[in-house]
Design a protein around this motif. Structure first.
Motif, PDB file in Angstrom:
ATOM      1  N   PHE A 384       0.720  -0.909   0.128  1.00 49.70           N
ATOM      2  CA  PHE A 384       0.029   0.173  -0.015  1.00 49.70           C
ATOM      3  C   PHE A 384       0.954   1.265  -0.066  1.00 49.70           C
ATOM      4  CE2 PHE A 384      -1.918   3.418   2.313  1.00 49.70           C
ATOM      5  CZ  PHE A 384      -3.222   3.517   1.563  1.00 49.70           C
ATOM      6  N   ILE A 385       0.723   2.193  -0.998  1.00 51.52           N
ATOM      7  CA  ILE A 385       1.290   3.400  -1.014  1.00 51.52           C
ATOM      8  C   ILE A 385       0.679   4.403  -0.414  1.00 51.52           C
ATOM      9  CG2 ILE A 385       2.498   5.077  -2.709  1.00 51.52           C
ATOM     10  CD1 ILE A 385       2.721   2.942  -4.684  1.00 51.52           C
ATOM     11  N   GLY A 386      -0.653   4.723  -0.798  1.00 53.43           N
ATOM     12  CA  GLY A 386      -1.062   5.879  -0.042  1.00 53.43           C
ATOM     13  C   GLY A 386      -2.914   5.791  -0.602  1.00 53.43           C
ATOM     14  N   GLY A 387      -3.638   6.739  -0.047  1.00 55.97           N
ATOM     15  CA  GLY A 387      -4.904   6.421  -0.370  1.00 55.97           C
ATOM     16  C   GLY A 387      -5.819   7.941   0.209  1.00 55.97           C
ATOM     17  N   VAL A 388      -6.990   8.253  -0.312  1.00 55.94           N
ATOM     18  CA  VAL A 388      -7.474   9.376  -0.060  1.00 55.94           C
ATOM     19  C   VAL A 388      -9.238   9.238  -0.291  1.00 55.94           C
ATOM     20  CG1 VAL A 388      -7.578  10.137  -2.657  1.00 55.94           C
ATOM     21  CG2 VAL A 388      -8.005  11.983  -0.842  1.00 55.94           C
ATOM     22  N   GLU A 389      -9.896   9.702   0.489  1.00 57.47           N
ATOM     23  CA  GLU A 389     -11.490   9.463   0.635  1.00 57.47           C
ATOM     24  C   GLU A 389     -12.175  10.793  -0.084  1.00 57.47           C
ATOM     25  OE1 GLU A 389     -12.570   7.830   4.344  1.00 57.47           O
ATOM     26  OE2 GLU A 389     -11.544   6.119   4.020  1.00 57.47           O
ATOM     27  N   LEU A 390     -13.180  10.578  -0.892  1.00 61.27           N
ATOM     28  CA  LEU A 390     -13.894  11.656  -1.280  1.00 61.27           C
ATOM     29  C   LEU A 390     -15.522  11.232  -0.819  1.00 61.27           C
ATOM     30  CD1 LEU A 390     -12.600  12.129  -4.831  1.00 61.27           C
ATOM     31  CD2 LEU A 390     -11.967  13.295  -2.672  1.00 61.27           C
ATOM     32  N   GLY A 391     -16.073  12.284  -0.110  1.00 61.11           N
ATOM     33  CA  GLY A 391     -17.429  12.126   0.432  1.00 61.11           C
ATOM     34  C   GLY A 391     -17.803  13.358   1.014  1.00 61.11           C
ATOM     35  N   ILE A 392     -19.148  13.244   1.452  1.00 60.34           N
ATOM     36  CA  ILE A 392     -19.675  14.308   2.182  1.00 60.34           C
ATOM     37  C   ILE A 392     -19.033  14.232   3.768  1.00 60.34           C
ATOM     38  CG2 ILE A 392     -21.390  13.099   3.468  1.00 60.34           C
ATOM     39  CD1 ILE A 392     -21.939  16.110   1.730  1.00 60.34           C
ATOM     40  N   ASN A 393     -18.414  13.131   4.136  1.00 62.43           N
ATOM     41  CA  ASN A 393     -17.776  13.185   5.306  1.00 62.43           C
ATOM     42  C   ASN A 393     -16.338  13.769   5.455  1.00 62.43           C
ATOM     43  OD1 ASN A 393     -20.128  12.335   6.554  1.00 62.43           O
ATOM     44  ND2 ASN A 393     -19.662  10.080   6.292  1.00 62.43           N
ATOM     45  N   ALA A 394     -15.723  13.963   4.346  1.00 56.56           N
ATOM     46  CA  ALA A 394     -14.471  14.257   4.073  1.00 56.56           C
ATOM     47  C   ALA A 394     -14.231  15.895   4.540  1.00 56.56           C
ATOM     48  CB  ALA A 394     -14.060  14.138   2.560  1.00 56.56           C
ATOM     49  N   LYS A 395     -13.040  16.392   4.413  1.00 56.42           N
ATOM     50  CA  LYS A 395     -12.694  17.726   4.803  1.00 56.42           C
ATOM     51  C   LYS A 395     -11.846  18.326   3.669  1.00 56.42           C
ATOM     52  CE  LYS A 395     -12.977  16.697   9.665  1.00 56.42           C
ATOM     53  NZ  LYS A 395     -12.222  16.752  11.074  1.00 56.42           N
ATOM     54  N   GLY A 396     -11.804  19.690   3.919  1.00 57.33           N
ATOM     55  CA  GLY A 396     -10.881  20.436   2.908  1.00 57.33           C
ATOM     56  C   GLY A 396     -11.080  20.269   1.369  1.00 57.33           C
ATOM     57  N   GLN A 397     -10.174  19.877   0.630  1.00 56.55           N
ATOM     58  CA  GLN A 397     -10.082  19.603  -0.720  1.00 56.55           C
ATOM     59  C   GLN A 397     -10.970  18.534  -1.156  1.00 56.55           C
ATOM     60  OE1 GLN A 397      -8.593  22.104  -2.216  1.00 56.55           O
ATOM     61  NE2 GLN A 397      -7.431  21.330  -4.240  1.00 56.55           N
ATOM     62  N   GLN A 398     -10.985  17.514  -0.264  1.00 59.68           N
ATOM     63  CA  GLN A 398     -11.527  16.483  -0.742  1.00 59.68           C
ATOM     64  C   GLN A 398     -13.041  16.821  -0.501  1.00 59.68           C
ATOM     65  OE1 GLN A 398      -9.071  16.672   1.629  1.00 59.68           O
ATOM     66  NE2 GLN A 398      -7.670  14.900   0.770  1.00 59.68           N
ATOM     67  N   LEU A 399     -13.652  17.227   0.209  1.00 61.09           N
ATOM     68  CA  LEU A 399     -14.959  17.726   0.517  1.00 61.09           C
ATOM     69  C   LEU A 399     -15.264  18.751  -0.647  1.00 61.09           C
ATOM     70  CD1 LEU A 399     -17.679  17.560   1.993  1.00 61.09           C
ATOM     71  CD2 LEU A 399     -16.550  19.544   3.499  1.00 61.09           C
ATOM     72  N   ARG A 400     -14.727  19.768  -1.094  1.00 59.68           N
ATOM     73  CA  ARG A 400     -14.651  20.658  -1.981  1.00 59.68           C
ATOM     74  C   ARG A 400     -15.067  19.962  -3.368  1.00 59.68           C
ATOM     75  NH1 ARG A 400     -10.783  23.310  -1.435  1.00 59.68           N
ATOM     76  NH2 ARG A 400     -11.499  24.541   0.209  1.00 59.68           N
ATOM     77  N   GLY A 410     -22.940  17.417 -15.014  1.00 66.75           N
ATOM     78  CA  GLY A 410     -22.473  17.149 -16.505  1.00 66.75           C
ATOM     79  C   GLY A 410     -21.197  17.923 -16.416  1.00 66.75           C
ATOM     80  N   LYS A 411     -20.572  18.380 -15.514  1.00 65.74           N
ATOM     81  CA  LYS A 411     -19.222  19.052 -15.727  1.00 65.74           C
ATOM     82  C   LYS A 411     -18.297  18.139 -15.224  1.00 65.74           C
ATOM     83  CE  LYS A 411     -16.903  23.142 -14.409  1.00 65.74           C
ATOM     84  NZ  LYS A 411     -16.858  24.559 -13.764  1.00 65.74           N
ATOM     85  N   LYS A 412     -17.198  17.878 -15.847  1.00 68.83           N
ATOM     86  CA  LYS A 412     -16.102  17.239 -15.413  1.00 68.83           C
ATOM     87  C   LYS A 412     -15.222  18.060 -14.670  1.00 68.83           C
ATOM     88  CE  LYS A 412     -14.036  14.328 -18.133  1.00 68.83           C
ATOM     89  NZ  LYS A 412     -13.100  13.575 -18.905  1.00 68.83           N
ATOM     90  N   VAL A 413     -14.776  17.748 -13.339  1.00 70.92           N
ATOM     91  CA  VAL A 413     -14.265  18.519 -12.161  1.00 70.92           C
ATOM     92  C   VAL A 413     -13.006  17.828 -11.817  1.00 70.92           C
ATOM     93  CG1 VAL A 413     -14.218  19.600  -9.985  1.00 70.92           C
ATOM     94  CG2 VAL A 413     -16.348  19.430 -11.269  1.00 70.92           C
ATOM     95  N   GLU A 414     -11.725  18.540 -11.953  1.00 71.51           N
ATOM     96  CA  GLU A 414     -10.408  17.848 -11.680  1.00 71.51           C
ATOM     97  C   GLU A 414      -9.726  18.413 -10.535  1.00 71.51           C
ATOM     98  OE1 GLU A 414      -8.097  17.732 -15.086  1.00 71.51           O
ATOM     99  OE2 GLU A 414      -9.375  16.320 -16.213  1.00 71.51           O
ATOM    100  N   TYR A 415      -9.378  17.541  -9.619  1.00 71.62           N
ATOM    101  CA  TYR A 415      -8.718  17.870  -8.531  1.00 71.62           C
ATOM    102  C   TYR A 415      -7.209  17.212  -8.018  1.00 71.62           C
ATOM    103  CZ  TYR A 415     -11.738  21.414  -6.605  1.00 71.62           C
ATOM    104  OH  TYR A 415     -12.525  22.872  -6.416  1.00 71.62           O
TER     105      TYR A 415
END
Length: 428
Positions: A384-400, A410-415
């Motif tokens: 395992f190298i690393g991970g990230v979680e995206l959702g309503i319970n996330a914070k900061g950049q992931q929540l945004r 319909g809009k592609k959002v890249e982060y």
């Protein structure tokens, strides 16, 4: 001519008389005669052949002549620089009174000589030739551009001039390596192509660092090393330059023309060992570029895994064989798990793969997207190298990122997201 010597007769002289040996005459009856029987001084003796022994023959003219200087090996080869063979004599310090008397005259002559040398040798070439050969390594010309919208740093390597000769033919095979400091060496290493047999290479090559944020620009330093490629041995270090990225403005292309410097490799090795021994920072695990788009026509969530940057090395060769797993929680069975392809021996993989999840829009608020990066190992458990979680319970950049995906259908959002070790899966 006979080389035998007649036997020496017995001494019949008185003790007080001298035993002088006269050379024989040309007649066949050659005999020794006493000094009294010699010819009178007024009449010169006729020339007669000299009979000597072999031992006396080899004993004649044995004294060597003048010793000649041994030729040096440098006399048979041309010199690369027109330096004097012997060092110049040290200058004699004149007394203060003499300087005061001749100051105007000598100073004017010195200035005229310096101007004359600059006109003949082309400006500052005389200063470069007078300096030590190790101090002048050449110059490197390049330009930098920071694209904050795409989180990219564009490094254009233009050319180098007057590089130091590293090969026996008086030339070099140069290339340029780029590193971002501080950080792992191979994770942020970029390299240009190698140009053969030149001291004035022209690359005109653009190298791009992905996943560079505005915060990185305030703390990172770009290191550019010029090296000589050697197929039979180890590549040789010529010189390097360093640029603090905090001086670079966003959206502005800045051009540099800097002289190469030689920095001790021991200091760099000590810095690297200290960085390796220090606790691992979250950013050093790597970063991942993810795109999210909710397609209303298909009632599906499109998840795009575009690329990773600056991943942590998990193999003994200093690289990794990364791939990405994505899981939409709560678990929806096999339809909720996807994997990308494996990219061999790289810390900056580019995937460009997209996956679809059929899920109603009103249920996305209850979902969590888990993204993890792994190192593939054949016959062993993956690392395992690393991970990230995206959702309503996330914070900061992931929540945004998750909020914008739900808001703009319909809009592609890249982060770009930073990989961390928190929430690591218990098994592959």
């Amino acid at each position: 001519m006979s080389v035998s010597k007649p036997p020496q007769p017995h001494s019949h002289f008185a003790p007080g008389s001298s035993s002088h040996l006269a050379l024989p005459a040309s007649s066949s009856n050659s005999s020794l005669s006493p000094p009294s029987a010699a010819a009178p001084p007024s009449m010169p003796a006729p020339p007669s052949p000299v009979k000597i022994s072999m031992q006396e023959h080899f004993a004649i003219n044995v004294c060597p002549g003048p010793i000649l200087p041994i030729p040096q090996i440098s006399d048979f080869f041309p010199r690369f620089h027109d330096f004097p063979c012997s060092p110049p004599a040290p200058r004699e310090k004149q007394p203060l009174r003499d300087k005061e008397k001749d100051g105007v005259k000598d100073g004017g002559e010195v200035d005229k000589e310096r101007e004359r040398d600059k006109d003949e040798n082309g400006g500052d070439e005389r200063d470069l030739m007078d300096s030590d050969d190790e101090t002048y390594l050449g110059t490197l010309e390049f330009s930098l551009l920071f694209d904050q919208e795409n989180n990219c740093l564009h490094c254009t390597i233009l050319r180098a001039k007057g590089l130091k000769a590293m090969d026996s033919n008086g030339l070099a095979d140069p290339y340029v390596k780029l590193h971002l400091l501080p950080g792992a060496s191979k994770a942020n290493k970029l390299r240009t192509k190698t140009l053969k047999n030149t001291l004035n290479p022209v690359w005109n090559e653009t190298l791009v660092y992905h996943g560079i944020t505005a915060a990185d620009m305030t703390t990172k330093t770009l290191r550019l090393c010029v090296c000589d490629m050697d197929r039979l041995g180890r590549n040789e270090f010529i010189g390097e330059v360093r640029v603090a990225l905090k001086k670079l403005k966003e959206g502005e292309s800045k051009k540099y023309n800097m002289g190469l410097e030689r920095i001790a490799q021991n200091k760099e090795g000590n810095n690297q060992t200290m960085e390796q021994g220090a606790p691992v920072v979250e950013e050093e695990r790597g970063r991942i570029l993810v795109s999210l788009c909710y397609i209303t026509e298909k009632s599906s969530l499109a998840v795009g895994i575009i690329r990773c940057a600056h991943l942590a090395a998990m193999d003994s060769n200093g690289y990794s064989d990364p791939f990405v797993k994505i899981v939409l929680q709560p678990d929806m069975g096999k339809k909720s798990k996807y994997k990308t392809s494996v990219k061999k021996k790289t810390l900056n993989p580019e995937f460009n793969e997209e996956f679809l999840y059929e899920v109603p829009h009103d249920q996305l608020a209850k979902k969590t997207l888990e993204i993890s990066v792994w190192d593939y190992d054949l016959g062993m458990s993956n690392d395992f190298i690393g991970g990230v979680e995206l959702g309503i319970n996330a914070k900061g950049q992931q929540l945004r990122h998750w909020f914008e995906c739900l808001k703009y259908k319909g809009k592609k959002v890249e982060y770009w997201h930073t990989l961390t070790q928190q929430g690591a899966p218990s098994s592959d």
